[in-house]
Design a protein around this motif. Structure first.
Motif, PDB file in Angstrom:
ATOM      1  N   ALA A 183       0.811  -1.215   0.109  1.00 44.54           N
ATOM      2  CA  ALA A 183      -0.020  -0.131  -0.086  1.00 44.54           C
ATOM      3  C   ALA A 183       0.811   1.328   0.046  1.00 44.54           C
ATOM      4  N   ARG A 184       2.169   1.191   0.634  1.00 44.60           N
ATOM      5  CA  ARG A 184       2.917   2.396   0.808  1.00 44.60           C
ATOM      6  C   ARG A 184       3.448   2.690  -0.659  1.00 44.60           C
ATOM      7  N   VAL A 185       3.917   1.626  -1.317  1.00 39.99           N
ATOM      8  CA  VAL A 185       4.443   1.742  -2.550  1.00 39.99           C
ATOM      9  C   VAL A 185       3.575   2.342  -3.567  1.00 39.99           C
ATOM     10  N   LYS A 186       2.219   1.959  -3.387  1.00 40.18           N
ATOM     11  CA  LYS A 186       1.171   2.150  -4.377  1.00 40.18           C
ATOM     12  C   LYS A 186       0.857   3.797  -4.257  1.00 40.18           C
ATOM     13  N   ALA A 187       1.030   4.349  -2.868  1.00 36.25           N
ATOM     14  CA  ALA A 187       0.657   5.785  -2.668  1.00 36.25           C
ATOM     15  C   ALA A 187       1.811   6.577  -2.803  1.00 36.25           C
ATOM     16  N   MET A 188       2.885   5.999  -2.980  1.00 35.85           N
ATOM     17  CA  MET A 188       4.295   6.865  -3.524  1.00 35.85           C
ATOM     18  C   MET A 188       4.103   7.107  -4.834  1.00 35.85           C
ATOM     19  N   VAL A 189       3.693   5.963  -5.461  1.00 39.47           N
ATOM     20  CA  VAL A 189       3.518   6.225  -7.176  1.00 39.47           C
ATOM     21  C   VAL A 189       2.451   7.427  -7.352  1.00 39.47           C
ATOM     22  N   VAL A 190       1.258   7.256  -6.952  1.00 41.91           N
ATOM     23  CA  VAL A 190       0.229   8.249  -7.160  1.00 41.91           C
ATOM     24  C   VAL A 190       0.625   9.535  -6.608  1.00 41.91           C
ATOM     25  N   SER A 191       1.698   9.872  -5.598  1.00 43.36           N
ATOM     26  CA  SER A 191       1.634  11.072  -5.316  1.00 43.36           C
ATOM     27  C   SER A 191       2.162  12.106  -6.171  1.00 43.36           C
ATOM     28  N   ARG A 192       1.966  13.435  -5.729  1.00 43.90           N
ATOM     29  CA  ARG A 192       2.436  14.593  -6.715  1.00 43.90           C
ATOM     30  C   ARG A 192       3.265  15.508  -6.032  1.00 43.90           C
ATOM     31  N   PRO A 193       4.382  15.110  -5.752  1.00 45.50           N
ATOM     32  CA  PRO A 193       5.158  16.239  -4.791  1.00 45.50           C
ATOM     33  C   PRO A 193       5.563  17.390  -5.687  1.00 45.50           C
ATOM     34  N   SER A 194       5.506  18.541  -5.282  1.00 45.11           N
ATOM     35  CA  SER A 194       5.845  19.757  -5.956  1.00 45.11           C
ATOM     36  C   SER A 194       6.493  20.944  -4.954  1.00 45.11           C
ATOM     37  N   GLY A 195       7.244  21.728  -5.451  1.00 45.84           N
ATOM     38  CA  GLY A 195       7.931  22.718  -4.530  1.00 45.84           C
ATOM     39  C   GLY A 195       9.391  22.746  -4.849  1.00 45.84           C
ATOM     40  N   ASP A 196      10.135  23.487  -4.011  1.00 48.52           N
ATOM     41  CA  ASP A 196      11.524  23.423  -4.321  1.00 48.52           C
ATOM     42  C   ASP A 196      12.260  22.196  -3.921  1.00 48.52           C
ATOM     43  N   PRO A 197      13.001  21.811  -4.914  1.00 46.66           N
ATOM     44  CA  PRO A 197      13.844  20.410  -4.643  1.00 46.66           C
ATOM     45  C   PRO A 197      14.827  20.649  -3.418  1.00 46.66           C
ATOM     46  N   ALA A 198      15.254  22.043  -3.094  1.00 45.31           N
ATOM     47  CA  ALA A 198      16.221  22.240  -2.049  1.00 45.31           C
ATOM     48  C   ALA A 198      15.578  21.853  -0.707  1.00 45.31           C
ATOM     49  N   ASP A 199      14.099  22.125  -0.586  1.00 50.19           N
ATOM     50  CA  ASP A 199      13.479  21.651   0.666  1.00 50.19           C
ATOM     51  C   ASP A 199      13.579  20.223   0.939  1.00 50.19           C
ATOM     52  N   PRO A 200      14.025  19.722   2.050  1.00 50.43           N
ATOM     53  CA  PRO A 200      14.165  18.296   2.414  1.00 50.43           C
ATOM     54  C   PRO A 200      12.913  17.520   2.386  1.00 50.43           C
ATOM     55  N   VAL A 201      11.878  18.253   2.587  1.00 54.97           N
ATOM     56  CA  VAL A 201      10.544  17.452   2.521  1.00 54.97           C
ATOM     57  C   VAL A 201      10.069  17.010   1.131  1.00 54.97           C
ATOM     58  N   VAL A 202      10.160  18.237   0.235  1.00 59.77           N
ATOM     59  CA  VAL A 202      10.043  17.953  -1.107  1.00 59.77           C
ATOM     60  C   VAL A 202      10.740  17.166  -1.769  1.00 59.77           C
ATOM     61  N   ALA A 203      12.115  17.196  -1.391  1.00 59.69           N
ATOM     62  CA  ALA A 203      13.151  16.238  -2.165  1.00 59.69           C
ATOM     63  C   ALA A 203      12.815  14.749  -1.524  1.00 59.69           C
ATOM     64  N   THR A 204      12.575  14.533  -0.350  1.00 59.18           N
ATOM     65  CA  THR A 204      12.022  13.377   0.184  1.00 59.18           C
ATOM     66  C   THR A 204      10.960  12.791  -0.676  1.00 59.18           C
ATOM     67  N   LEU A 205       9.944  13.437  -0.709  1.00 54.83           N
ATOM     68  CA  LEU A 205       8.705  13.096  -1.326  1.00 54.83           C
ATOM     69  C   LEU A 205       8.962  12.650  -2.813  1.00 54.83           C
ATOM     70  N   MET A 206       9.797  13.591  -3.481  1.00 56.61           N
ATOM     71  CA  MET A 206      10.104  13.152  -4.955  1.00 56.61           C
ATOM     72  C   MET A 206      11.123  11.806  -5.031  1.00 56.61           C
ATOM     73  N   THR A 207      11.869  11.747  -4.227  1.00 57.86           N
ATOM     74  CA  THR A 207      12.815  10.283  -4.082  1.00 57.86           C
ATOM     75  C   THR A 207      11.854   9.163  -3.790  1.00 57.86           C
ATOM     76  N   LEU A 208      10.933   9.471  -2.749  1.00 59.73           N
ATOM     77  CA  LEU A 208       9.858   8.131  -2.540  1.00 59.73           C
ATOM     78  C   LEU A 208       8.993   7.998  -3.904  1.00 59.73           C
ATOM     79  N   LYS A 209       8.716   8.905  -4.646  1.00 62.71           N
ATOM     80  CA  LYS A 209       8.039   8.900  -5.568  1.00 62.71           C
ATOM     81  C   LYS A 209       8.656   8.093  -6.815  1.00 62.71           C
ATOM     82  N   ARG A 210       9.780   8.301  -6.917  1.00 61.05           N
ATOM     83  CA  ARG A 210      10.850   7.863  -7.868  1.00 61.05           C
ATOM     84  C   ARG A 210      11.095   6.330  -7.462  1.00 61.05           C
TER      85      ARG A 210
END
Length: 407
Positions: free
Chosen positions: A173-200
């Motif tokens: 379920a966690r992997v499915k949620a990561m795939v459909v997530s839509r992170p946005s914002g400044d990649p220099a922000d640790p939260v945004v960078a983490t969400l982008m990494t998890l999606k990939r």
């Protein structure tokens, strides 16, 4: 001495770019050695060189499963008797030295002495296809496991708002949620960078899962077509069956006895006696993937098979540990697998069971309830997807009894 007065034995030391060939007589005299390129023209030159001194009785080749695979195939097509030769042990190399000519001569001498040699796998049929497909599957499985560990590592050190988003979910379920997530914002922000990494990472996990499923489907198609009798064995599925077939090879006749297969799978006890002491120890050699497959069969039977559970209970009362019991069971399973491979039986026909059931006006639910099983099991039997001979026999017996009673 003329060519007709002796026979020739060849030894070949194989490498990525070149192969070194040495020839000796059947009484050990060195005749000559040469180096050839490891290409098509080089293989043809080797075939011609082998017979330049006289008739060749056998050719010992190092590495028939790697650098010497294609050479072994070509020489076999030319009618040569191929023997796989183990590389010299380190103690002997320290005494005699190490070079390509020495290794080639030693390969020929091993064939002459019938020491450390075996019949190589043919690698020219459906089993070779299984081996290649299993290589891709194993790689994808390892990559997916490593990826799940990386995802856990990223989440462990992630900000709390990211961990809260995926807290309490199963891995799937966690992997499915990561795939459909839509992170946005400044990649220099640790939260945004983490969400982008998890999606990939989630997308990569989905890709690997699809690759594994496609490979499993290809393996199932090959095994069910060429070795359905192996799937009849209790506890054997597609993955286990494919590994056992790879272990036997495209030429299973090279396995001369069930003891030889047990030794190859690492389940044959090794003598460890000395003086008045008579004992055996566990074998640590052999094909460890085959050993793992036998272990999986035993574990399945210990939880589902009544005879195996009764055996485990009896041996436990005798004082054996669980490890020792599993070792005994693996040896018994190896014997069973060998006889199945040597004496294949046709799968029982099931394509008429659905017709018989419908003629009686019965549903799969009714049949499953009468037999004490699940409707899905009945469906698999009717569609020829089940290899459980006992369940098929029970279904056929029951439906024929119902047919007689209705008449």
């Amino acid at each position: 001495m003329t060519n007709g007065q002796f026979k020739v034995i060849a030894g070949i030391d194989t490498h990525a770019d070149t192969h070194h060939v040495a020839l000796i007589t059947d009484y050990g005299k060195h005749l000559g050695d040469r180096k050839f390129l490891a290409v098509g023209s080089g293989y043809r030159e080797i075939a011609a060189y082998l017979t330049s001194f006289g008739p060749v009785t056998a050719v010992g080749v190092e590495g028939t499963g790697s650098y010497g695979a294609e050479l072994a195939r070509v020489l076999a097509e030319h009618g040569f008797s191929i023997r796989e030769v183990n590389r010299p042990n380190r103690a002997e190399r320290r005494l005699r030295g190490k070079s390509d000519p020495l290794d080639a001569y030693q390969a020929a001498e091993s064939v002459l002495a019938d020491r450390g040699t075996s019949t190589p796998k043919a690698r020219d049929g459906y089993v070779e296809a299984l081996r290649v497909l299993r290589t891709a599957r194993t790689s994808a499985m390892k990559a997916r496991t490593a990826l799940l560990n990386q995802i856990s590592g990223v989440l462990t050190s992630a900000p709390d708002e990211v961990r809260a988003k995926y807290r309490g979910m199963t891995s799937e379920a966690r992997v499915k949620a990561m795939v459909v997530s839509r992170p946005s914002g400044d990649p220099a922000d640790p939260v945004v960078a983490t969400l982008m990494t998890l999606k990939r990472m989630g997308a990569r996990h989905r890709f690997l899962s699809e690759e594994i499923d496609e490979t499993d489907a290809a393996l199932a198609a090959i095994v069910s077509t060429y070795a359905p009798e192996l799937l009849d064995v209790n506890g054997v599925g597609t993955v286990v069956a494919s590994q056992l077939l790879v272990t036997f090879g495209d030429n299973p006749e090279r396995m001369v006895s069930e003891g030889a297969f047990a030794a190859l799978a690492g389940v044959a006890p090794v003598p460890a006696s000395s003086g008045k002491t008579r004992r055996h120890r566990l074998s640590r050699g052999g094909d460890r993937q085959a050993n793992s497959s036998l272990y999986r069969i035993v574990v399945v039977r210990m939880s589902t098979d009544a005879r195996t559970r009764a055996y485990v209970a009896k041996r436990t009362e005798d004082g054996l540990s669980k490890k020792d019991i599993i070792r005994c069971l693996k040896r018994y399973v190896a014997r069973e697998i060998f006889h199945v491979m040597q004496n294949p039986r046709p799968a029982p026909l099931t394509n008429d069971l659905r017709t018989l059931r419908l003629e009686l006006g019965l549903t799969q639910v009714i049949v499953a309830a009468a037999l004490g099983t699940w409707p899905a099991t009945i469906s698999r039997i009717e569609h020829g997807k089940s290899r459980d001979r006992e369940a098929i026999a029970r279904y056929r017996t029951w439906v024929e009894e119902q047919s007689h009673e209705s008449n």
